[in-house]
Design an enzyme around this catalytic site. Structure first.
Site, PDB file in Angstrom:
ATOM      1  N   GLU A  51      36.407  36.255  47.646  1.00  0.00           N
ATOM      2  CA  GLU A  51      36.867  35.949  46.254  1.00  0.00           C
ATOM      3  C   GLU A  51      38.206  35.104  46.437  1.00  0.00           C
ATOM      4  O   GLU A  51      39.339  35.769  46.745  1.00  0.00           O
ATOM      5  CB  GLU A  51      37.058  37.195  45.410  1.00  0.00           C
ATOM      6  CG  GLU A  51      35.819  37.676  45.089  1.00  0.00           C
ATOM      7  CD  GLU A  51      36.088  39.145  44.422  1.00  0.00           C
ATOM      8  OE1 GLU A  51      36.847  39.412  44.035  1.00  0.00           O
ATOM      9  OE2 GLU A  51      34.737  39.419  43.699  1.00  0.00           O
ATOM     10  N   HIS A  60      34.947  37.857  38.677  1.00  0.00           N
ATOM     11  CA  HIS A  60      35.615  39.153  38.809  1.00  0.00           C
ATOM     12  C   HIS A  60      36.216  39.686  37.613  1.00  0.00           C
ATOM     13  O   HIS A  60      37.460  40.105  37.812  1.00  0.00           O
ATOM     14  CB  HIS A  60      36.195  39.665  40.060  1.00  0.00           C
ATOM     15  CG  HIS A  60      36.218  40.820  40.587  1.00  0.00           C
ATOM     16  ND1 HIS A  60      36.355  41.146  42.127  1.00  0.00           N
ATOM     17  CD2 HIS A  60      35.999  42.047  39.878  1.00  0.00           C
ATOM     18  CE1 HIS A  60      36.395  42.338  41.913  1.00  0.00           C
ATOM     19  NE2 HIS A  60      36.266  43.123  40.876  1.00  0.00           N
TER      20      HIS A  60
END
Length: 525
Positions: A260, A278
């Site tokens: 990420e 997220h």
């Protein structure tokens, strides 16, 4: 005053709690984050979110570090094993984002089932196209929940409102909880074969990494919908992309990624995928709760409380009901260790009239007390078992029904190549710990301070000679406790609390008295 370093942004509500405690709080600016290893040695606690990786190298730099607070539920950016080895407590906020993660799961599921993002994108381009966006209903579909903890249970409860059938897989699933929520527990293989929708709510661990790979995806029902708001890495992204291309998986909603932000955006760009960055915990309410919960956990941990949500405690939090037993266990362990010559190779802890749930916490407390004689502050509740195992110390523990004169009793037996010690203690209603048995003698004293422990012949004059020697050396006797088994036979014992450190050689002079069989000075803390 504690010093707390905030490495990532934290909601002002949490910062206020930390500062109100009197702690010195430093917020690290983004441009200063590369200097974190240089700055960390001055701090007692470090608070991070997902941006900062707490590696073994970073932990090694924290000379004073006692606590790492992870503002969130996941701790995959913290080297928990390295923290445990160093005795650093890792705390998180496991319940703060419960509702936000649950609601985001359903937001993604509904958007996926009704193709909302694609329909919205068409409308933004002023294209009125109803036929291209035929979705499917959730009613009467089977939802498979993988991971049936707090979030999984909340998802299941809401699925019932949509009149979905719910099945669940979790190795630790409580059958009572499953019955209460009318959820059928299944193996992973059975769940994948039956579910129309699969949602994941598991942490990322060695056991869950790649939990859904190519083989598992192939077992799913054709046309299944998959939602992952748990952790990236739980689903094999390459295998999911292949399943989407083949049509085996009809659609996927993904909030988390193995990396990420992702370097490979192929999965995100797939037309069958809805992706968010997220944001499962990104609500105003959740951010405030996360900050508050983390701040309170960090402060409680710094103050020594075990009624906290610690990731690496080797037992479930003992809570306030268990803290007196832990304090007693630690004191007994320290005292017993001081009475044993040389090293330890066995520690036995027996509990009478104490609930079984406290067996492990009290045993760890005894270990901490016993090892502190050799290791000082380097040993704590986090690493006591690890340090004991590394030294080859066998730990035995047991729980028994109450018996004898005391409703609660903690027994400790330590042994090593050169000797052993055995004692037992309890505490009174005010939480005051007392030793009530020592080396087979029944006597009562507080396990604290400087204690002279003597065994001697049961003859007149012992106390007088002892008092004379101590008085001549300027050492005051605060308390003295005497015990014997039978008058004039089997010997006697004396435990003497003294106010001053005796001069060099004094304990040896006491041991050389004709009536004294052994004498030992113990610092009981």
């Amino acid at each position: 005053m504690y010093k707390i370093l905030i490495a990532d942004s934290l909601d002002p509500a949490g910062l206020e709690v930390l500062r109100a405690s009197g702690a010195e709080v430093t917020e690290l600016a983004a441009e200063d984050r590369p200097r974190l290893p240089e700055l960390l040695p001055e701090y007692d606690a470090l608070v991070v979110r997902s941006s900062t990786r707490v590696t073994a190298e970073l932990l090694a730099a924290g000379a004073r570090l006692k606590v790492v607070g992870r503002a969130g539920i996941g701790v995959d950016n913290v080297d928990v094993a390295a923290a445990t080895e160093r005795g650093v407590l890792v705390v998180n906020a496991p319940t703060a984002n419960l509702i936000s993660a649950t609601e985001h799961t359903f937001a993604l599921l509904l958007a996926l089932a009704r193709r909302v993002p694609a329909a919205n994108a068409a409308m933004k381009q002023e294209v009125w196209d109803r036929k291209s966006f035929v979705g499917q209903e959730l009613q009467q579909k089977t939802l498979g929940v993988i991971g049936f903890g707090r979030i999984g249970q909340q998802v299941a409860a809401r699925a019932r409102a949509f009149e979905m059938q719910v099945v669940a897989h979790d190795p630790y699933l409580d059958p009572a909880v499953a019955r209460r929520l009318d959820v059928e527990p299944l193996s992973l293989e059975e769940l994948l074969a039956r579910a129309d929708v699969v949602t994941l709510h598991v942490p990322l661990t060695d056991e869950t990494r790649g939990l859904l790979g190519a083989a598992e995806l192939a077992r799913m029902r054709p046309g299944v919908l998959l939602v992952n708001c748990a952790r990236g890495g739980v689903v094999d992204e390459a295998a999911l992309l292949a399943a989407l291309d083949s049509g085996g998986v009809a659609g996927a909603a993904v909030d988390v990624f193995a990396e990420e932000p992702p370097r490979d955006w192929a999965l995100v760009h797939h037309p069958g995928v809805i992706a968010t960055p997220h944001i499962g915990a990104q609500t105003v309410e959740a951010q405030e709760r996360i900050a508050l919960e983390t701040a309170r956990m960090v402060l409680a941990a710094l103050q020594g409380s075990l009624a906290i949500s610690a990731v690496n405690l080797p037992f479930r939090p003992a809570g306030t009901r268990g803290e007196p037993f832990l304090q007693l266990g630690e004191r007994l362990g320290r005292l017993a260790s001081g009475l044993v010559e040389g090293s330890l190779n066995r520690v036995q802890v027996d509990l009478w009239g104490v609930e079984e749930a406290l067996e492990a916490p009290v045993a760890v407390a005894v270990l901490r007390g016993a090892l502190s004689c050799f290791l000082g502050e380097a040993v704590n509740y986090v690493n006591a078992e690890t340090l004991a195992a590394a030294r080859g110390i066998q730990v035995v523990r047991a729980t028994h029904a109450a018996e004898g004169d005391y409703p609660h009793l903690v027994g400790v037996s330590l042994s090593g190549p050169e000797g052993s010690a055995e004692l037992a203690g309890t505490f009174f209603a005010d939480g005051d710990p007392r030793v009530v048995r020592l080396a087979g003698f029944r006597l009562e004293f507080r396990p604290k301070g400087r204690l002279l422990v003597l065994t001697n012949r049961d003859v007149p004059g012992v106390v007088g000679k002892l008092g004379t020697l101590l008085g001549e050396a300027g050492v005051n006797i605060a308390e003295i406790h005497l015990a014997r088994r039978r008058a004039g036979r089997d010997g006697a014992m004396a435990v003497v609390r003294i106010d001053q450190e005796p001069p060099p050689g004094m304990v040896q002079r006491i041991a050389e008295l004709p009536e004294v069989q052994s004498a030992r000075l113990v610092d009981a803390g």
